[in-house]
Each structure stands twice: as C-alpha cells, then as structure tokens.
Motif scaffolding. Structure first.
Motif, PDB file in Angstrom:
ATOM      1  N   UNK A  50     -17.111  15.038  10.397  1.00 34.31           N
ATOM      2  CA  UNK A  50     -16.174  14.311   9.551  1.00 34.31           C
ATOM      3  C   UNK A  50     -16.893  13.250   8.735  1.00 34.31           C
ATOM      4  N   UNK A  51     -16.553  13.199   7.441  1.00 38.51           N
ATOM      5  CA  UNK A  51     -16.892  12.037   6.636  1.00 38.51           C
ATOM      6  C   UNK A  51     -15.971  10.899   7.057  1.00 38.51           C
ATOM      7  N   UNK A  52     -16.421   9.672   6.908  1.00 41.78           N
ATOM      8  CA  UNK A  52     -15.633   8.510   7.338  1.00 41.78           C
ATOM      9  C   UNK A  52     -15.711   7.428   6.268  1.00 41.78           C
ATOM     10  N   UNK A  53     -14.551   6.946   5.864  1.00 45.85           N
ATOM     11  CA  UNK A  53     -14.463   5.836   4.917  1.00 45.85           C
ATOM     12  C   UNK A  53     -13.548   4.790   5.521  1.00 45.85           C
TER      13      UNK A  53
ATOM     14  N   UNK B 276     -10.593   9.899   6.805  1.00 47.13           N
ATOM     15  CA  UNK B 276     -11.552  10.719   7.529  1.00 47.13           C
ATOM     16  C   UNK B 276     -11.398  12.169   7.083  1.00 47.13           C
ATOM     17  N   UNK B 277     -12.404  12.668   6.405  1.00 48.96           N
ATOM     18  CA  UNK B 277     -12.373  14.007   5.815  1.00 48.96           C
ATOM     19  C   UNK B 277     -13.194  14.947   6.689  1.00 48.96           C
ATOM     20  N   UNK B 278     -12.507  15.756   7.478  1.00 57.54           N
ATOM     21  CA  UNK B 278     -13.197  16.666   8.379  1.00 57.54           C
ATOM     22  C   UNK B 278     -13.714  17.904   7.674  1.00 57.54           C
TER      23      UNK B 278
ATOM     24  N   UNK C 108       0.840  -1.195   0.000  1.00 56.77           N
ATOM     25  CA  UNK C 108       0.000   0.000   0.000  1.00 56.77           C
ATOM     26  C   UNK C 108       0.873   1.241   0.000  1.00 56.77           C
ATOM     27  N   UNK C 109       0.271   2.345  -0.439  1.00 56.35           N
ATOM     28  CA  UNK C 109       0.957   3.626  -0.546  1.00 56.35           C
ATOM     29  C   UNK C 109      -0.022   4.719  -0.145  1.00 56.35           C
ATOM     30  N   UNK C 110       0.496   5.786   0.486  1.00 56.22           N
ATOM     31  CA  UNK C 110      -0.350   6.887   0.959  1.00 56.22           C
ATOM     32  C   UNK C 110       0.236   8.217   0.495  1.00 56.22           C
ATOM     33  N   UNK C 111      -0.627   9.151   0.152  1.00 60.06           N
ATOM     34  CA  UNK C 111      -0.206  10.518  -0.125  1.00 60.06           C
ATOM     35  C   UNK C 111      -1.276  11.483   0.371  1.00 60.06           C
ATOM     36  N   UNK C 112      -0.835  12.636   0.863  1.00 57.72           N
ATOM     37  CA  UNK C 112      -1.733  13.672   1.389  1.00 57.72           C
ATOM     38  C   UNK C 112      -1.220  15.025   0.936  1.00 57.72           C
ATOM     39  N   UNK C 113      -2.130  15.900   0.514  1.00 56.24           N
ATOM     40  CA  UNK C 113      -1.760  17.287   0.260  1.00 56.24           C
ATOM     41  C   UNK C 113      -2.717  18.180   1.037  1.00 56.24           C
ATOM     42  N   UNK C 114      -2.158  19.166   1.693  1.00 55.11           N
ATOM     43  CA  UNK C 114      -2.946  20.076   2.520  1.00 55.11           C
ATOM     44  C   UNK C 114      -3.340  21.313   1.742  1.00 55.11           C
ATOM     45  N   UNK C 115      -4.580  21.757   1.958  1.00 57.88           N
ATOM     46  CA  UNK C 115      -5.058  23.005   1.367  1.00 57.88           C
ATOM     47  C   UNK C 115      -5.589  23.957   2.431  1.00 57.88           C
ATOM     48  N   UNK C 116      -6.251  23.400   3.459  1.00 58.04           N
ATOM     49  CA  UNK C 116      -6.816  24.226   4.520  1.00 58.04           C
ATOM     50  C   UNK C 116      -5.733  24.727   5.474  1.00 58.04           C
ATOM     51  N   UNK C 117      -6.077  25.745   6.243  1.00 57.36           N
ATOM     52  CA  UNK C 117      -5.126  26.288   7.216  1.00 57.36           C
ATOM     53  C   UNK C 117      -4.679  25.221   8.205  1.00 57.36           C
ATOM     54  N   UNK C 118      -5.609  24.379   8.635  1.00 59.75           N
ATOM     55  CA  UNK C 118      -5.301  23.177   9.410  1.00 59.75           C
ATOM     56  C   UNK C 118      -5.725  21.975   8.577  1.00 59.75           C
ATOM     57  N   UNK C 119      -4.871  20.976   8.504  1.00 62.74           N
ATOM     58  CA  UNK C 119      -5.210  19.782   7.734  1.00 62.74           C
ATOM     59  C   UNK C 119      -6.425  19.115   8.360  1.00 62.74           C
ATOM     60  N   UNK C 120      -7.509  19.011   7.596  1.00 60.88           N
ATOM     61  CA  UNK C 120      -8.742  18.422   8.109  1.00 60.88           C
ATOM     62  C   UNK C 120      -8.888  16.954   7.740  1.00 60.88           C
ATOM     63  N   UNK C 121      -8.061  16.443   6.829  1.00 66.24           N
ATOM     64  CA  UNK C 121      -8.042  15.021   6.507  1.00 66.24           C
ATOM     65  C   UNK C 121      -7.181  14.263   7.511  1.00 66.24           C
ATOM     66  N   UNK C 122      -7.627  13.073   7.867  1.00 68.10           N
ATOM     67  CA  UNK C 122      -6.829  12.131   8.645  1.00 68.10           C
ATOM     68  C   UNK C 122      -6.917  10.771   7.951  1.00 68.10           C
ATOM     69  N   UNK C 123      -5.880   9.955   8.124  1.00 69.42           N
ATOM     70  CA  UNK C 123      -5.902   8.635   7.485  1.00 69.42           C
ATOM     71  C   UNK C 123      -5.039   7.672   8.260  1.00 69.42           C
TER      72      UNK C 123
END
Length: 356
Positions: A127-130, A62-64, A33-48
């Motif tokens: 938060x959305x949750x997947x 989890x998309x806050x 598996x591989x993971x990548x995250x890019x931040x756009x908001x002032x505080x990162x609202x995604x968690x994984x």
C-alpha cells in the motif's frame, strides 16, 4: 487509543454512479472537509480516514495494490500509532511520524510471517500511504508511494497549487536515479517493461508498506526475481512540515487515480471555483471525465461498467478536500457544538470517519 477505534461510516449518497460514494461537508478544527471514493477494482483497494479532535486533525489515504489487505491493515494501525507516539513524546514531529510508519511496517511484516505458509499471496500485497496532520497551526505531510497532497493558496488575483508530497514512482527520472544509487550492484533494479519503468520489472512505486516479497526475497511466492542484496522498496516516508498561513485556502489529499487524469493546477482550480458541498465528488467526476475522454467514450458509458471491468478505464480514486479558512476559530467550543445542526460533535469528543 480506544476512541480512535470507534469508527463511523462516512459515506452517504451514491448519486448516479453506483460505484461512487461521498460524504459532504463535515467540520474539523480548521474548517470543513469532504470525501469521495469511486471503485474500479473488483475489491476496493483504497482506504481513507479523517480523525478530528480539539487539538489535531489527521488525514489518511492508503492506496493498496495487489489486493486490499495492506491498505486495510494500514487503515487500522497507522493513525493509532501516530496518536500514541505523539502523546508519548509531547506532540507531533518528524520522528513521531517515522516511528508510526516503522511500527506499521513491522506489524505488517509479522502478519506476513504468520500468514505466509497458508496464504503466500499476502507477501505480494502493499500500500501507498499518504498522511496529513494539523496541530498548533502546523501542517505535517508524510507519504510513501504516489498518492499526493496539494495545497491551494491565495495569490493576487488567482489561486496557486503547491505540492506537499513526493511522488515515489520510477516514472520520474529523479526517482529512478535514487533507486539505482541505492542498488549500484543490481543493473536490473529498474527496467523498462510493458511501456513503463518498473522496479525489478514488477512495480512502479519505490516506497510502500508491505510488498514483502520485494523487501525479503525468501517470501517471494512466484519464483525468483533475481539477486537482491537489500530491499528493493523502502518504507521510509518523505515528510514535509509547514506552518499554515492566512493565504492557505484548502488541501487536497488523493490517491494517484485522481492525479492520472488531473494536474495539480486543474484540481486546485476546480476546488477554488466550485461550491463547497460535494466538492470532493466533483473532483472525482472531473477525473472520470478525463478517463472517458482518453478512451473516446462518455462518462455515462463508464458508469455502466461493473467493478473489475472498470479497472481497464481508471483506478480506484479517493479524494479528501480540507478547507483551512477557520484556523483561528475553535469549532469544538461548547457554543459551536450547540450551533452544529448536524450534531457531529455532540459525542464523543473525538470522531473518526473511515471507509473500511
């Protein structure tokens, strides 16, 4: 569950984009598996997070919204509950998953109740949750909101995209219909506002953890949202259960920031035709290229933007790609641990990767 609370930073290289993190290939019981995250908001609202063990693999995205507090809360509670209830009830099931989501929602409601007098804004975060889980060659996918899981499977001469989750977003007519049927006495439950459909004129997703002010109106900190005889949003997950097959190649779990700019088919084709190393980052890059094109600027221009300002061009984006080509191999056997040059399974026997 003490070991699941032992968390390891999963992100290494930032590359040319100072707001992007990635983790290249790591093994799980069915492949890599591989993971990548890019931040756009002032505080990162995604968690994984990805949790691996010899018997199961768990994935969470989890998309806050409204702030990072709810997604961070889910990141700490949902998978521990899932494993706890699975152990107590002899394995994974739809009931186990629903119970874990319900317990997480109830715990967050208690947090809001305690915090509301001094931090009323806590009632407006959600938060959305997947969640994905693989055990005994069976795949479970559960979600609230509009993060999405897509399977890439082999078909003669091509790869096919198969969506494994429901988008709980009132942009879709069937979701608007569902919400209206649940609230027949509220003509304003879904309204067209600021160019999109929104529940109570506020939010697009119809299911989430949190958003307590839209479930219990006494917690609304910003004024009256009109009569609400029942919760406007639900925390009941949609659940898909599917046996894995030999033609199943990989899974993509991603927050809606990816799917705003890529179709299921485009994302699957990118993974299928790309080298494995850095594949999640490649998907994020393709989404950012799409975002730049829509605004008639270059990706290089987007990379120069600071967090917060960047949110005007794209959302936080989280992508987890899981390959499924080793379903009949035991990557946790002693021989495979010895051959693992990265030593990831040397200790402890269960690892969790989490961008907290």
């Amino acid at each position: 569950m003490s070991m699941i609370r032992s968390m390891y930073r999963c992100f290494g290289r930032r590359g040319g984009d100072g707001l992007m993190w990635q983790m290249e290939l790591k093994p799980h019981a069915s492949g890599d598996f591989s993971i990548a995250v890019v931040q756009a908001n002032s505080s990162l609202e995604d968690q994984s997070q990805v949790f691996t063990s010899p018997s199961a693999t768990y994935v969470g995205v989890y998309d806050g919204h409204g702030g990072p507090e709810a997604s961070r809360f889910v990141n700490r509670h949902l998978l521990p509950y899932l494993q706890k209830f699975s152990s107590e009830q002899g394995g994974l099931s739809a009931d186990v998953i629903k119970k874990a989501f319900h317990a997480t929602e109830e715990d967050f409601l208690h947090l809001v109740k305690r915090s509301f007098p001094v931090r009323p804004r806590i009632a407006s975060v959600g938060s959305c949750c997947l969640v994905g889980a693989i055990a005994n060659n069976v795949l479970y996918v559960a979600n609230l909101g509009d993060s999405r899981a897509v399977l890439g499977r082999r078909s003669p001469g091509k790869v096919v995209a198969e969506r494994l989750s429901n988008d709980h977003n009132v942009a879709y007519e069937e979701v608007r219909k569902e919400v209206k049927e649940l609230h027949p006495d509220d003509s304003a439950i879904v309204v067209y506002c600021r160019g999109v459909w929104r529940i109570k004129g506020i939010i697009q997703v119809s299911r989430s953890i949190g958003d307590v002010y839209l479930k219990k109106p006494e917690y609304h900190p910003f004024g009256n949202i009109g009569p609400m005889r029942r919760p406007a949003l639900s925390a009941e997950p949609s659940i898909h259960i599917r046996e894995l097959r030999s033609d199943d190649l990989f899974l993509i779990f991603a927050s809606d920031g990816l799917w705003e700019h890529l179709t299921d088919e485009e994302a699957v084709e990118i993974v299928y035709t790309s080298p494995r190393s850095g594949v999640a980052k490649r998907l994020v890059g393709a989404a950012l290229q799409g975002a730049a094109k829509k605004r008639e600027i270059s990706y290089d221009d987007i990379k120069k933007l600071e967090k917060g300002v960047r949110r005007h061009f794209h959302d936080d984006i989280t992508v987890i790609v899981m390959y499924l080509d080793n379903q009949d191999q035991d990557l946790f056997s002693p021989s495979n641990r010895k051959s693992n040059k990265k030593g990831i399974f040397t200790s402890p026997p269960m690892d969790i990767y989490s961008n907290t």
